[in-house]
Design a protein around this motif. Sequence first.
Motif, mmCIF file in Angstrom:
data_model
loop_
_atom_site.group_PDB
_atom_site.id
_atom_site.type_symbol
_atom_site.label_atom_id
_atom_site.label_comp_id
_atom_site.label_asym_id
_atom_site.label_seq_id
_atom_site.Cartn_x
_atom_site.Cartn_y
_atom_site.Cartn_z
ATOM 1 N N THR A 85 11.383 1.935 15.572
ATOM 2 C CA THR A 85 11.914 1.900 14.784
ATOM 3 C C THR A 85 13.725 2.466 14.272
ATOM 4 O O THR A 85 13.815 1.910 13.977
ATOM 5 C CB THR A 85 10.704 2.764 13.716
ATOM 6 O OG1 THR A 85 9.911 1.507 13.500
ATOM 7 C CG2 THR A 85 11.699 2.283 12.438
ATOM 8 N N GLY A 133 16.337 -5.885 7.213
ATOM 9 C CA GLY A 133 15.710 -6.348 5.966
ATOM 10 C C GLY A 133 14.666 -7.383 6.376
ATOM 11 O O GLY A 133 13.959 -8.143 5.981
ATOM 12 N N LEU A 185 12.463 -6.864 9.224
ATOM 13 C CA LEU A 185 11.273 -6.783 8.435
ATOM 14 C C LEU A 185 9.930 -8.095 7.568
ATOM 15 O O LEU A 185 9.429 -7.928 7.991
ATOM 16 C CB LEU A 185 12.065 -5.344 8.070
ATOM 17 C CG LEU A 185 12.067 -4.605 8.637
ATOM 18 C CD1 LEU A 185 12.583 -2.638 8.010
ATOM 19 C CD2 LEU A 185 10.381 -3.790 9.410
ATOM 20 N N ALA A 186 11.290 -8.851 7.264
ATOM 21 C CA ALA A 186 10.472 -9.767 6.388
ATOM 22 C C ALA A 186 10.285 -10.967 7.818
ATOM 23 O O ALA A 186 8.872 -11.192 7.311
ATOM 24 C CB ALA A 186 11.677 -10.648 5.534
ATOM 25 N N ALA A 244 10.145 0.511 1.167
ATOM 26 C CA ALA A 244 11.251 -0.592 1.834
ATOM 27 C C ALA A 244 12.805 0.325 2.023
ATOM 28 O O ALA A 244 13.313 -0.275 2.774
ATOM 29 C CB ALA A 244 11.319 -2.137 1.444
ATOM 30 N N VAL A 297 14.759 0.600 5.161
ATOM 31 C CA VAL A 297 16.067 -0.712 5.306
ATOM 32 C C VAL A 297 17.346 0.184 5.329
ATOM 33 O O VAL A 297 18.175 -0.146 5.752
ATOM 34 C CB VAL A 297 15.852 -2.050 4.225
ATOM 35 C CG1 VAL A 297 16.823 -2.169 4.425
ATOM 36 C CG2 VAL A 297 14.609 -2.754 4.429
ATOM 37 N N HIS A 322 1.039 -6.328 3.267
ATOM 38 C CA HIS A 322 2.247 -6.406 3.667
ATOM 39 C C HIS A 322 3.193 -7.823 3.422
ATOM 40 O O HIS A 322 4.270 -8.185 3.229
ATOM 41 C CB HIS A 322 2.173 -7.273 4.945
ATOM 42 C CG HIS A 322 1.709 -5.847 6.121
ATOM 43 N ND1 HIS A 322 0.590 -4.975 5.830
ATOM 44 C CD2 HIS A 322 2.571 -5.306 6.447
ATOM 45 C CE1 HIS A 322 1.104 -3.951 6.747
ATOM 46 N NE2 HIS A 322 1.860 -4.266 7.551
ATOM 47 N N TRP A 345 5.795 -6.239 1.044
ATOM 48 C CA TRP A 345 6.370 -5.306 2.493
ATOM 49 C C TRP A 345 7.400 -7.117 2.449
ATOM 50 O O TRP A 345 8.844 -6.949 2.141
ATOM 51 C CB TRP A 345 6.056 -5.366 3.353
ATOM 52 C CG TRP A 345 6.268 -3.541 3.367
ATOM 53 C CD1 TRP A 345 7.155 -3.039 2.646
ATOM 54 C CD2 TRP A 345 5.143 -2.724 2.842
ATOM 55 N NE1 TRP A 345 6.562 -1.938 2.614
ATOM 56 C CE2 TRP A 345 4.752 -1.023 2.548
ATOM 57 C CE3 TRP A 345 4.018 -3.210 4.023
ATOM 58 C CZ2 TRP A 345 3.720 -0.407 3.034
ATOM 59 C CZ3 TRP A 345 2.807 -2.104 4.129
ATOM 60 C CH2 TRP A 345 2.910 -0.942 3.221
ATOM 61 N N THR A 366 9.812 -7.017 -0.205
ATOM 62 C CA THR A 366 10.346 -5.855 -0.792
ATOM 63 C C THR A 366 11.950 -5.555 0.280
ATOM 64 O O THR A 366 13.094 -4.651 -0.325
ATOM 65 C CB THR A 366 9.813 -4.432 -1.281
ATOM 66 O OG1 THR A 366 9.245 -4.629 0.463
ATOM 67 C CG2 THR A 366 8.867 -5.147 -2.306
ATOM 68 N N TYR A 367 11.267 -6.286 0.987
ATOM 69 C CA TYR A 367 12.282 -5.941 2.527
ATOM 70 C C TYR A 367 13.331 -6.290 2.599
ATOM 71 O O TYR A 367 14.356 -5.713 2.679
ATOM 72 C CB TYR A 367 11.258 -5.717 3.724
ATOM 73 C CG TYR A 367 10.866 -4.758 4.144
ATOM 74 C CD1 TYR A 367 10.842 -3.027 4.535
ATOM 75 C CD2 TYR A 367 9.565 -5.204 5.163
ATOM 76 C CE1 TYR A 367 10.233 -2.662 4.676
ATOM 77 C CE2 TYR A 367 8.933 -4.045 5.780
ATOM 78 C CZ TYR A 367 9.373 -2.713 6.002
ATOM 79 O OH TYR A 367 8.808 -1.610 5.935
#
Length: 434
Positions: free
Chosen positions: A28, A48, A51-52, A230, A234, A348, A351, A354-355
């Motif tokens: 990470t 972002g 992670l999306a 997030a 991010v 998820h 997320w 939000t990511y």
Amino acid sequence: MLSVLKNRTYRHLFLAQVIALVGTGLATVALGLLAFDLAGAQAGAVLGTALAIKMAAYIGVAPVAAAFAEHLPRKAMLVTLDLVRAAVALLLPFVTEIWQVYVLIFVLQSASAAFTPTFQATIPDILPDEREYTRALSLSRLAYDLESVISPMLAALLLTVVSFHSLFAGTVVGFLVSAAMVATVVLPAAIRGPKRSIYERTTKGMRIFLRTPRLRGLLALNLTVAAASAMVIVNTVVLVQSRFGLPQSSTAMALMAFGAGSMIVALALPRLLERLDDRKAMLAGGAVLVVGLLLGTFVNSYWSLVGLWVALGAGYSLAQTPSGRILRRSSTSQDRPALFAAQFALSHACWLITYPLAGWLGASVSLTASFIGLTLVAAMAWILSKQIWRPEYDEEVVAHSHVDLPENHPHVAEGKAHAHTFVIDDDHPKWPGC
């Protein structure tokens, strides 16, 4: 809390989780630094998007994997998925283009989407006692939090002697050791339900989730949790290295602060949940996240950011950790893997919203705009959760009647009107009063 480790099977699985988490934590940190290396100040947008893609893999793969998991040996499945994740992590240091990050992240997280719900659904079968399972949840949360502390600290130390590309090697080792630990235990076989079509097995967990009021409230609260986390995941690297002009090690330390706040709450949760019901505790955690995001608009120094991240970590743990208890008491043992997969996919999905929102608002408008936007999302989701998850829908024993079942059905042998621990299943397709 540590008494639960006397169970050998759980102890080995817990150690496998801890070791894999440390490796994942190193990845990470390294992924954030890789994004900054490839895209500079636009790292938030790249991270972002990456992670999306991860969230899209989780949403699409988890329910399908759950549909097949009850027909596959759990241990062989978990070991194989660990080996797949190790192989992909081995390739990450050689990435030179942004699109390569996206492809590898999709493959890696598809394997995680199959691994994590299967792993989580196995724990209640190993620890059927409610108190032991609560301790296991807190210990699991503590493992995540210690990873958030140890991994960035370890990363900060390693970055003084090696490049961030070398951090990915820790991820490979973590997954390989995790596979070895899982291979040393005998896991209970998944309980097979009635024969169903692929569509029914794939959607079963989602249908249970969306027909249970407390779980619909949990879904809304998941969005509050996703909004806060997030922002941390991010934009920490952008806040620390672009806004404050600090080195990579400061990014790692800021992420460590978030984990420390969460760890403090995880240590206190077993006793807290003996006096406070899950609903009140989780809504309180969500409120902390909303207020924390709002306060983020006033952050003007590195140390104020560190303090805020500690508070957000505490709220995150309080809102997130008890969710396993909610899932456990909302399902039968045979439906539990499907329900854990549904929670995994639906949380998820939050997320997935939000990511990219955190990344693109921060890159295209400003970091303050990112804080404001995520505050609005978190606040609206928290209000919705409180409205849906009302106390009267949180009772375990529910009075109801079965006008749809024939008189000779075994479930109504003592009368069509009765009360018992209520979950959505084949005999109870709808929640009373909803």
